[in-house]
Write a protein that holds these residues in place. Structure first.
Motif, PDB file in Angstrom:
ATOM      1  N   VAL A 156       0.866  -1.183   0.000  1.00  0.00           N
ATOM      2  CA  VAL A 156       0.000   0.000   0.000  1.00  0.00           C
ATOM      3  C   VAL A 156       0.901   1.230   0.000  1.00  0.00           C
ATOM      4  O   VAL A 156       1.727   1.396   0.892  1.00  0.00           O
ATOM      5  CB  VAL A 156      -0.931   0.029   1.234  1.00  0.00           C
ATOM      6  N   GLU A 157       0.770   2.049  -1.025  1.00  0.00           N
ATOM      7  CA  GLU A 157       1.608   3.241  -1.101  1.00  0.00           C
ATOM      8  C   GLU A 157       1.269   4.207   0.033  1.00  0.00           C
ATOM      9  O   GLU A 157       0.097   4.441   0.331  1.00  0.00           O
ATOM     10  CB  GLU A 157       1.412   3.943  -2.446  1.00  0.00           C
ATOM     11  N   GLU A 158       2.302   4.759   0.625  1.00  0.00           N
ATOM     12  CA  GLU A 158       2.112   5.686   1.735  1.00  0.00           C
ATOM     13  C   GLU A 158       1.357   6.930   1.277  1.00  0.00           C
ATOM     14  O   GLU A 158       1.625   7.484   0.211  1.00  0.00           O
ATOM     15  CB  GLU A 158       3.470   6.091   2.314  1.00  0.00           C
ATOM     16  N   ASP A 159       0.397   7.342   2.085  1.00  0.00           N
ATOM     17  CA  ASP A 159      -0.384   8.553   1.808  1.00  0.00           C
ATOM     18  C   ASP A 159       0.099   9.643   2.757  1.00  0.00           C
ATOM     19  O   ASP A 159      -0.391   9.774   3.878  1.00  0.00           O
ATOM     20  CB  ASP A 159      -1.874   8.273   2.003  1.00  0.00           C
ATOM     21  N   VAL A 160       1.066  10.413   2.311  1.00  0.00           N
ATOM     22  CA  VAL A 160       1.738  11.366   3.193  1.00  0.00           C
ATOM     23  C   VAL A 160       0.829  12.533   3.579  1.00  0.00           C
ATOM     24  O   VAL A 160       0.670  12.860   4.758  1.00  0.00           O
ATOM     25  CB  VAL A 160       3.026  11.899   2.524  1.00  0.00           C
ATOM     26  N   LEU A 161       0.216  13.166   2.584  1.00  0.00           N
ATOM     27  CA  LEU A 161      -0.579  14.365   2.844  1.00  0.00           C
ATOM     28  C   LEU A 161      -2.073  14.079   2.978  1.00  0.00           C
ATOM     29  O   LEU A 161      -2.791  14.862   3.600  1.00  0.00           O
ATOM     30  CB  LEU A 161      -0.353  15.391   1.719  1.00  0.00           C
ATOM     31  N   GLY A 162      -2.544  13.001   2.368  1.00  0.00           N
ATOM     32  CA  GLY A 162      -3.956  12.661   2.466  1.00  0.00           C
ATOM     33  C   GLY A 162      -4.862  13.499   1.590  1.00  0.00           C
ATOM     34  O   GLY A 162      -6.068  13.587   1.846  1.00  0.00           O
ATOM     35  N   ILE A 163      -4.294  14.160   0.574  1.00  0.00           N
ATOM     36  CA  ILE A 163      -5.103  15.032  -0.290  1.00  0.00           C
ATOM     37  C   ILE A 163      -4.910  14.688  -1.768  1.00  0.00           C
ATOM     38  O   ILE A 163      -5.223  15.498  -2.639  1.00  0.00           O
ATOM     39  CB  ILE A 163      -4.768  16.516  -0.049  1.00  0.00           C
ATOM     40  N   GLY A 164      -4.402  13.510  -2.039  1.00  0.00           N
ATOM     41  CA  GLY A 164      -4.179  13.123  -3.429  1.00  0.00           C
ATOM     42  C   GLY A 164      -5.479  12.789  -4.152  1.00  0.00           C
ATOM     43  O   GLY A 164      -6.546  12.658  -3.551  1.00  0.00           O
TER      44      GLY A 164
END
Length: 276
Positions: A156-164
Motif C-alpha cells: 500500500v503506497e504511503e499517503d503522506v498528505l492525504g489530499i491526493g
C-alpha cells in the motif's frame, strides 16, 4: 520349440517394469545440480499467434539483464527464463506487469516440482488506484478492505498528505477473473458512494466480460446478442500516466522534514513543562 517361445513371451510383461516407481528422494540429488533460484517460468496471455523471435528480442531488450539471459521454449506459449544474477531476476519481478505488443506477460518463480505441461501461471501484480475516496476514508485499513477480495495485497503506497486524487495499492490479480470496476461504500451519514478503480499499465482486455487476454470479438463468455448492448467495461479502467510525480515527491519529502522538526521541538519542550 515354438510353443516354449510363445509361453516365455506371454510371461514377459512390460507393464511390470513400467509400474515400478522410482523414489527420487532416495537418490539425494546434489542441490548444485537442481539450482532453480534464478529460473522464471512465463507465458503470454493470449490465444492468438505471435512472432516468437520478436517476443524474445523485445523482452530481452526491455529487461536488459546485465549478466545475460537465456530463453527456452518449453511448450507452445510456455517459456523458461534463465537468469545468471539475482539482481537481474529481482528487477524483472519487481517491475511487473510486463507486456509484449499490449499482451500481458505472466511470470512465476519455478519451484522445480511441476512438470512443464502442468505449469499454471494465472496471477500478476498490478498497481490499482482507488479514486473518489472521501477525505475521511483514506486510511490504510479502509484501502485494504476495499480491495481485499481482489487478491493478495502486496503493498500500500504511503499517503503522506492525504489530499491526493487517489490512493494506490499493489494487488496480485487472478487474470482469469473480470477486472473490478468499482466498490460501493456507505458513509457515516448513510449515503451510498461509489469508489472507482483504475489499473496502471493495463494490457489488452475484453470490454464485454472484463477479462484480460482477448477482445470482445473473441469473447466466448458473453452471448453475441448481449455484446450488442452497452459494454460493461471501458478504457476508463486504464490509469493515466502519473504526470508531475517527481514534484509531488519533493513536496512530500519537505512535509516529512518539517513534521520531524516540529515533532522534535515538541519532545524537547516536554521535560520543561514537567518542572512547572
Amino acid at each position: 520349440m515354438a510353443e516354449e517361445i510363445s509361453e516365455i513371451c506371454s510371461r514377459l510383461r512390460i507393464d511390470d517394469e513400467e509400474d515400478v516407481v522410482l523414489d527420487l528422494e532416495s537418490l539425494n540429488p546434489n542441490p548444485e545440480q537442481t539450482k532453480l533460484s534464478l529460473l522464471l517460468l512465463g507465458r503470454v496471455l493470449t490465444d492468438r499467434n505471435y512472432n516468437l523471435d520478436a517476443f524474445k528480442r523485445t523482452i530481452t531488450m526491455v529487461w536488459a539483464p546485465v549478466h545475460g539471459l537465456v530463453i527456452r521454449v518449453l511448450s507452445p506459449n510456455l517459456y523458461a527464463f534463465q537468469f545468471f544474477h539475482w539482481r537481474d531476476l529481482m528487477k524483472v519481478m519487481d517491475g511487473r506487469p510486463w507486456c509484449f505488443d499490449n499482451m500481458l506477460v505472466l511470470l512465476k518463480e519455478a519451484d522445480g516440482e511441476e512438470q512443464p505441461d502442468q505449469v499454471s501461471i494465472i496471477h500478476s501484480p498490478f498497481w490499482v488506484r482507488l479514486k473518489n475516496l472521501p477525505f475521511n476514508y483514506r486510511s490504510d485499513d479502509i484501502v485494504k478492505a476495499l480491495v481485499g477480495n481482489m487478491g493478495e495485497i502486496l503493498e500500500v503506497e504511503e499517503d503522506v498528505l492525504g489530499i491526493g486524487r487517489y490512493r494506490r495499492v499493489r494487488v496480485m490479480l487472478d487474470v482469469t477473473k473480470p477486472l473490478r470496476r468499482f466498490r460501493k461504500i456507505k458513509d457515516k451519514k448513510g449515503r451510498e458512494l461509489q469508489i472507482d478503480f483504475a489499473y496502471e499499465r493495463l494490457p489488452f482486455f475484453c470490454f464485454a466480460c472484463g477479462v484480460m487476454g482477448h477482445s470482445e470479438r473473441d469473447c466466448h463468455g458473453v452471448l453475441e446478442e448481449d455484446k450488442k448492448e452497452t459494454l460493461g467495461w471501458s478504457t476508463a479502467l486504464k490509469a493515466t500516466p502519473r504526470k508531475g510525480r517527481s514534484k509531488e515527491v519533493m513536496e512530500e519529502e519537505k512535509y516529512r522534514r518539517s513534521k520531524k522538526i516540529l515533532f522534535g521541538e515538541t519532545e524537547v519542550l516536554k521535560p520543561v513543562h514537567s518542572f512547572l
